[in-house]
Motif scaffolding. Structure first.
Motif, PDB file in Angstrom:
ATOM      1  N   LYS A  11      -9.469   5.288  -2.811  1.00  0.00           N
ATOM      2  CA  LYS A  11      -8.635   6.737  -2.702  1.00  0.00           C
ATOM      3  C   LYS A  11      -6.894   6.349  -2.860  1.00  0.00           C
ATOM      4  CE  LYS A  11     -11.652   7.328   0.744  1.00  0.00           C
ATOM      5  NZ  LYS A  11     -12.132   8.995   1.401  1.00  0.00           N
ATOM      6  N   GLU A  12      -6.562   7.992  -3.537  1.00  0.00           N
ATOM      7  CA  GLU A  12      -5.784   8.013  -3.227  1.00  0.00           C
ATOM      8  C   GLU A  12      -4.683   7.951  -3.140  1.00  0.00           C
ATOM      9  OE1 GLU A  12      -4.869  11.457  -5.742  1.00  0.00           O
ATOM     10  OE2 GLU A  12      -6.337  11.193  -6.970  1.00  0.00           O
ATOM     11  N   ILE A  13      -3.460   7.437  -3.222  1.00  0.00           N
ATOM     12  CA  ILE A  13      -2.589   6.983  -2.405  1.00  0.00           C
ATOM     13  C   ILE A  13      -0.304   6.917  -3.088  1.00  0.00           C
ATOM     14  CG2 ILE A  13      -3.485   5.764  -0.927  1.00  0.00           C
ATOM     15  CD1 ILE A  13      -2.776   3.107  -1.700  1.00  0.00           C
ATOM     16  N   SER A  14       0.296   7.026  -1.765  1.00  0.00           N
ATOM     17  CA  SER A  14       1.531   7.235  -3.161  1.00  0.00           C
ATOM     18  C   SER A  14       2.060   5.117  -3.334  1.00  0.00           C
ATOM     19  CB  SER A  14       2.171   7.538  -1.563  1.00  0.00           C
ATOM     20  OG  SER A  14       4.346   7.180  -2.618  1.00  0.00           O
ATOM     21  N   ASP A  15       2.471   5.228  -4.642  1.00  0.00           N
ATOM     22  CA  ASP A  15       2.763   4.153  -4.962  1.00  0.00           C
ATOM     23  C   ASP A  15       3.822   3.339  -3.883  1.00  0.00           C
ATOM     24  OD1 ASP A  15       4.632   6.052  -5.805  1.00  0.00           O
ATOM     25  OD2 ASP A  15       4.830   5.211  -7.940  1.00  0.00           O
ATOM     26  N   LYS A  16       4.554   4.233  -3.379  1.00  0.00           N
ATOM     27  CA  LYS A  16       5.443   3.483  -2.281  1.00  0.00           C
ATOM     28  C   LYS A  16       4.727   3.017  -1.640  1.00  0.00           C
ATOM     29  CE  LYS A  16       8.944   5.327  -5.162  1.00  0.00           C
ATOM     30  NZ  LYS A  16       9.580   4.247  -6.315  1.00  0.00           N
ATOM     31  N   VAL A  17       3.609   3.090  -0.682  1.00  0.00           N
ATOM     32  CA  VAL A  17       3.293   2.800   0.759  1.00  0.00           C
ATOM     33  C   VAL A  17       3.476   1.079   0.251  1.00  0.00           C
ATOM     34  CG1 VAL A  17       2.048   4.642   1.377  1.00  0.00           C
ATOM     35  CG2 VAL A  17       0.978   2.966  -0.220  1.00  0.00           C
ATOM     36  N   LYS A  18       3.191   0.573   1.084  1.00  0.00           N
ATOM     37  CA  LYS A  18       2.702  -0.966   1.098  1.00  0.00           C
ATOM     38  C   LYS A  18       1.707  -1.242   1.611  1.00  0.00           C
ATOM     39  CE  LYS A  18       8.008  -2.194   2.386  1.00  0.00           C
ATOM     40  NZ  LYS A  18       8.722  -3.438   3.773  1.00  0.00           N
ATOM     41  N   ALA A  19       1.464  -0.728   2.325  1.00  0.00           N
ATOM     42  CA  ALA A  19      -0.482  -0.852   2.489  1.00  0.00           C
ATOM     43  C   ALA A  19      -1.301   0.358   2.594  1.00  0.00           C
ATOM     44  CB  ALA A  19      -0.743  -1.853   3.808  1.00  0.00           C
ATOM     45  N   CYS A  20      -2.221   0.230   1.630  1.00  0.00           N
ATOM     46  CA  CYS A  20      -3.372   1.672   1.552  1.00  0.00           C
ATOM     47  C   CYS A  20      -3.364   2.074   3.793  1.00  0.00           C
ATOM     48  CB  CYS A  20      -4.971   1.310   1.134  1.00  0.00           C
ATOM     49  SG  CYS A  20      -6.111   2.843   1.254  1.00  0.00           S
ATOM     50  N   PRO A  21      -3.358   3.050   3.752  1.00  0.00           N
ATOM     51  CA  PRO A  21      -2.961   3.798   5.143  1.00  0.00           C
ATOM     52  C   PRO A  21      -4.627   4.049   4.840  1.00  0.00           C
ATOM     53  CG  PRO A  21      -2.821   5.298   3.490  1.00  0.00           C
ATOM     54  CD  PRO A  21      -2.403   4.017   2.626  1.00  0.00           C
ATOM     55  N   TYR A  22      -5.897   3.803   4.663  1.00  0.00           N
ATOM     56  CA  TYR A  22      -6.871   4.433   4.132  1.00  0.00           C
ATOM     57  C   TYR A  22      -7.718   2.927   4.833  1.00  0.00           C
ATOM     58  CZ  TYR A  22      -6.806   9.394   2.216  1.00  0.00           C
ATOM     59  OH  TYR A  22      -6.020  10.010   2.114  1.00  0.00           O
ATOM     60  N   CYS A  23      -7.992   1.605   3.917  1.00  0.00           N
ATOM     61  CA  CYS A  23      -8.285   0.985   4.402  1.00  0.00           C
ATOM     62  C   CYS A  23      -7.825  -0.636   5.246  1.00  0.00           C
ATOM     63  CB  CYS A  23      -9.055   0.619   2.957  1.00  0.00           C
ATOM     64  SG  CYS A  23      -8.164  -0.085   1.861  1.00  0.00           S
ATOM     65  N   GLY A  24      -5.783  -0.142   4.287  1.00  0.00           N
ATOM     66  CA  GLY A  24      -4.808  -1.324   4.762  1.00  0.00           C
ATOM     67  C   GLY A  24      -4.928  -2.445   4.120  1.00  0.00           C
ATOM     68  N   TYR A  25      -5.335  -2.384   2.624  1.00  0.00           N
ATOM     69  CA  TYR A  25      -5.237  -3.000   1.352  1.00  0.00           C
ATOM     70  C   TYR A  25      -3.461  -3.351   1.048  1.00  0.00           C
ATOM     71  CZ  TYR A  25      -5.620  -4.926  -3.331  1.00  0.00           C
ATOM     72  OH  TYR A  25      -5.384  -6.245  -3.591  1.00  0.00           O
ATOM     73  N   PRO A  26      -3.148  -4.676   1.447  1.00  0.00           N
ATOM     74  CA  PRO A  26      -1.767  -4.757   1.665  1.00  0.00           C
ATOM     75  C   PRO A  26      -0.964  -4.614  -0.461  1.00  0.00           C
ATOM     76  CG  PRO A  26      -3.021  -6.521   1.908  1.00  0.00           C
ATOM     77  CD  PRO A  26      -4.123  -5.693   2.129  1.00  0.00           C
ATOM     78  N   PHE A  27      -0.354  -3.938  -0.352  1.00  0.00           N
ATOM     79  CA  PHE A  27       0.251  -3.628  -1.716  1.00  0.00           C
ATOM     80  C   PHE A  27       1.492  -4.752  -2.224  1.00  0.00           C
ATOM     81  CE2 PHE A  27      -1.966   0.253  -1.805  1.00  0.00           C
ATOM     82  CZ  PHE A  27      -2.842  -0.097  -2.967  1.00  0.00           C
ATOM     83  N   GLU A  28       2.185  -4.973  -0.757  1.00  0.00           N
ATOM     84  CA  GLU A  28       3.608  -6.396  -1.106  1.00  0.00           C
ATOM     85  C   GLU A  28       3.486  -7.432  -1.244  1.00  0.00           C
ATOM     86  OE1 GLU A  28       6.025  -6.746   2.872  1.00  0.00           O
ATOM     87  OE2 GLU A  28       7.967  -6.427   1.493  1.00  0.00           O
ATOM     88  N   GLN A  29       1.915  -8.420  -0.888  1.00  0.00           N
ATOM     89  CA  GLN A  29       1.470  -9.227  -1.011  1.00  0.00           C
ATOM     90  C   GLN A  29       1.540  -9.537  -2.710  1.00  0.00           C
ATOM     91  OE1 GLN A  29      -1.541 -10.809   1.666  1.00  0.00           O
ATOM     92  NE2 GLN A  29       0.220 -10.562   3.389  1.00  0.00           N
ATOM     93  N   GLN A  30       0.074  -8.487  -2.828  1.00  0.00           N
ATOM     94  CA  GLN A  30      -0.121  -8.360  -4.460  1.00  0.00           C
ATOM     95  C   GLN A  30       0.798  -8.516  -5.230  1.00  0.00           C
ATOM     96  OE1 GLN A  30      -2.301  -4.715  -5.892  1.00  0.00           O
ATOM     97  NE2 GLN A  30      -3.261  -6.024  -7.331  1.00  0.00           N
TER      98      GLN A  30
END
Length: 267
Positions: A11-30
């Motif tokens: 899904k398209e999401i903002s590059d500022k979010v810490k986790a995907c609002p749709y599936c909860g994928y954590p971008f901060e840990q990555q």
């Protein structure tokens, strides 16, 4: 703000979010994982660079050590070659001194003979003494010449005397040529060359006096003795300055003593 796709749900999401609002994928840990990975890579690179630097330093040190050893070996070889060259130079110099002294002995003996004969002719002409060796100069038709100068003229016009004078002059030239080769002595033989120069002057004084006698009979004999004494003193000085040459010098010294012993005229 830019849009990116979630790597989990696409899904398209903002590059500022810490986790995907749709599936909860954590971008901060990555991001943290990437940072850790980058740091690990940097540390590894630093270690590799450090190893390279250490290896480079070792190589440079080895090059310096090998270069220093090579330089020392080269300097030692050059020093050996220089020492050998200097030894040959000294040997050649001493050989030339030996040649000079031998030639002085040969020419000096001829001068000795001529001066001895001059003194005898001079004395026998004055005192009208008959002698088989001098009569052909001091007497004409069984009578003594009126003037001793006539007897000396007869002596110096004699073919044998002229040959002796020619040989003496030739010896003077030979000695002079040898001395030219002695003009640039090895450093430790510079004082020796000063003695050689003085000895040469004394040698010329003796031989010239044989060719051109001067004064009266008494002063002639006195001058001969003085010149010979001076020559012998310088000869002995030269021998003393070359102690390693004593054996070769001994023979020429003995010969010189024999040849010039007769110079002690009027005694």
């Amino acid at each position: 703000m830019a849009l990116i796709k979630c790597p989990e749900c696409n899904k398209e999401i903002s590059d500022k979010v810490k986790a995907c609002p749709y599936c909860g994928y954590p971008f901060e840990q990555q991001e943290e994982a990437q940072k850790v990975e980058i740091s690990s890579v940097n540390i590894k690179m630093k270690k590799e660079n450090k190893k390279k630097i250490i290896i480079l330093v070792i190589i440079i040190c080895c090059v310096i050590v090998v270069g220093f050893i090579g330089f020392k070996v080269y300097k030692n070889e050059q020093a050996k070659k220089e020492a050998a060259r200097y030894e040959i130079e000294v040997e050649n110099y001493i050989d030339n001194i030996n040649k000079m002294k031998v030639q002085m002995i040969i020419t000096g003996s001829e001068a000795e003979g001529l001066m001895n004969k001059t003194s005898m002719v001079w004395s026998n002409a004055i005192f009208k003494k008959s002698d088989s060796e001098t009569d052909k100069y001091t007497m004409v038709n069984g009578e003594f010449v009126d003037d001793f100068n006539d007897a000396l003229s007869n002596l110096f016009l004699d073919s044998e005397t002229l040959d002796t004078i020619s040989s003496i002059k030739d010896g003077q030239v030979k000695v002079a040529n040898i001395i030219k080769d002695l003009k640039n002595p090895p450093k430790e033989y510079e004082k020796v060359y000063d003695t050689i120069t003085d000895l040469s002057t004394a040698f010329i004084s003796v031989t010239d006096f044989a060719i051109n006698p001067k004064g009266n009979l008494q002063t002639f004999n006195k001058n001969v003795q003085e010149k010979i004494d001076k020559f012998m003193d310088l000869y002995n000085t030269l021998d003393a300055q070359i102690p390693n040459w004593c054996f070769r010098g001994l023979l020429s010294y003995i010969l010189l003593i024999i040849y010039f012993k007769k110079f002690k005229l009027g005694k």
